[in-house]
Write an enzyme that holds these catalytic residues in place. Structure first.
Site, PDB file in Angstrom:
ATOM      1  CB  THR A  34      -2.648   4.672 -11.921  1.00 44.92           C
ATOM      2  OG1 THR A  34      -3.574   5.570 -11.392  1.00 44.92           O
ATOM      3  CG2 THR A  34      -2.386   5.381 -13.517  1.00 44.92           C
ATOM      4  N   GLY A  35      -1.451   3.392  -9.252  1.00 51.50           N
ATOM      5  CA  GLY A  35      -1.751   3.915  -7.874  1.00 51.50           C
ATOM      6  C   GLY A  35      -2.321   2.347  -7.518  1.00 51.50           C
ATOM      7  CB  THR A  55       1.776  -0.974  -4.281  1.00 54.90           C
ATOM      8  OG1 THR A  55       1.152   0.410  -3.803  1.00 54.90           O
ATOM      9  CG2 THR A  55       2.351  -0.641  -5.464  1.00 54.90           C
ATOM     10  N   GLY A  91      -4.878  -1.426  -1.698  1.00 53.12           N
ATOM     11  CA  GLY A  91      -5.463  -0.641  -1.912  1.00 53.12           C
ATOM     12  C   GLY A  91      -6.841  -1.016  -2.822  1.00 53.12           C
ATOM     13  CB  ILE A  92      -9.566   1.277  -4.496  1.00 49.23           C
ATOM     14  CG1 ILE A  92     -11.133   1.471  -3.356  1.00 49.23           C
ATOM     15  CG2 ILE A  92     -10.049   0.794  -5.485  1.00 49.23           C
ATOM     16  CD1 ILE A  92     -11.394   2.999  -3.114  1.00 49.23           C
ATOM     17  CB  SER A 117     -14.010   9.999  -3.511  1.00 47.11           C
ATOM     18  OG  SER A 117     -14.548  10.024  -1.918  1.00 47.11           O
ATOM     19  CE1 TYR A 127      -9.092  12.003  -2.138  1.00 49.87           C
ATOM     20  CE2 TYR A 127     -11.886  11.914  -1.101  1.00 49.87           C
ATOM     21  CZ  TYR A 127     -10.546  11.652  -1.391  1.00 49.87           C
ATOM     22  OH  TYR A 127     -11.396   9.810  -2.189  1.00 49.87           O
TER      23      TYR A 127
END
Length: 270
Positions: free
Chosen positions: A13-14, A16, A18-19, A147, A160
């Site tokens: 997921t997510g 597109t 970066g990580i 994180s 966050y």
């Protein structure tokens, strides 16, 4: 160590940028059929194209869906009803100037709730669908991308940090629930990484101050993460390597863990 995931289907997921993007490519290189996810068709299509170019012959597809909502998760599972590997990577942060408690007090409910729905509930909802299917097959991997902020709570990004701590609780609880089934659930804890959000922030600060991005990153570490042992930002690929390992057969004895790839920022032995 040679990781082979041929015959496995993975959802990141997510992914597109970066990580997530690095993880999707890493899983594709290992032979997995990979589903890229993002909110918009244009970015999903571009990421799919890039990974196919990087991994000739790779089985890569995409699903555009906003996973901050139940409807978005339902759209994802409708198009991809089954998976062997789920990487709950999607998430964001609100990067704000910080001077004191007044800044924390000014964070509106919408920001707290918005981050919780995207960073935490997206993974809860996706896991709720895919984990039972993995258990029935006797093999599966779920990874939450948390994180170092989960255990090293940042006062400048308290909302966050709260979501990242929640991810650890969910990850460990799910691992307990699937104990002994052949399915593992783990969390990965990146530290400062040259990903899309933080990398772009550093690039803007570098332009504004007339310095290099590396100098901006060093200033960030000195002021906000002075305990870093790495002494630099990690690359997205360095973090993705840990995630790909956690998704592998070789990681079969690792479950319920918080795997740190944060450059030694967190000062405890565990």
């Amino acid at each position: 160590m040679h990781i082979v995931l041929t015959g496995r289907k993975a959802i990141v997921t997510g992914s597109t940028a970066g990580i997530g993007r690095g993880t999707a490519e890493g899983l594709a290189r290992a032979g997995a059929a990979v589903v890229v996810n993002g909110r918009g068709n244009a970015r999903v299509d571009e990421a799919v194209r890039q990974i196919r170019d990087a991994v000739p012959g790779g089985d890569v597809s995409g699903v555009a869906a906003d996973l901050s909502t139940m409807e978005g998760v339902e759209a994802l599972v409708a198009q991809v009803p089954d998976a062997d590997i789920l990487v709950n990577n999607v998430g964001t942060a609100h990067l704000r100037p910080y001077a004191g408690i007044e800044d924390i007090a000014a964070i509106p409910d919408a920001d707290w709730l918005g981050l919780f729905h995207l960073n935490v509930m997206s993974g809860v909802r996706a896991s709720r669908h895919y984990l039972p299917r993995m258990v029935r097959k006797g093999w599966g991997r779920v990874v939450f991308v948390s994180s170092e902020s989960a255990v090293n709570t940042p006062k400048e990004m308290l909302d966050y940090g709260m979501t990242k701590t929640a991810q650890l609780a969910v990850s460990r609880g799910l691992a307990e629930a699937v104990a002994g089934t052949g399915v593992t659930v783990n969390a990965v804890l990146p530290g400062p990484t040259r990903s899309e959000i933080l990398g772009n922030l550093m690039a803007r600060q570098a332009r504004d101050q007339g310095i290099t991005q590396e100098e901006a990153e060093q200033a960030f570490l000195a002021s906000l993460r002075p305990t870093s042992l790495l002494g630099r930002f990690a690359t997205t690929q360095e973090v993705a390597n840990m995630i790909v390992y956690a998704c592998s057969d070789q990681a079969s004895a690792t479950s319920g863990a918080a795997l740190r790839v944060e450059g030694g920022v967190v000062r405890f032995v565990a």
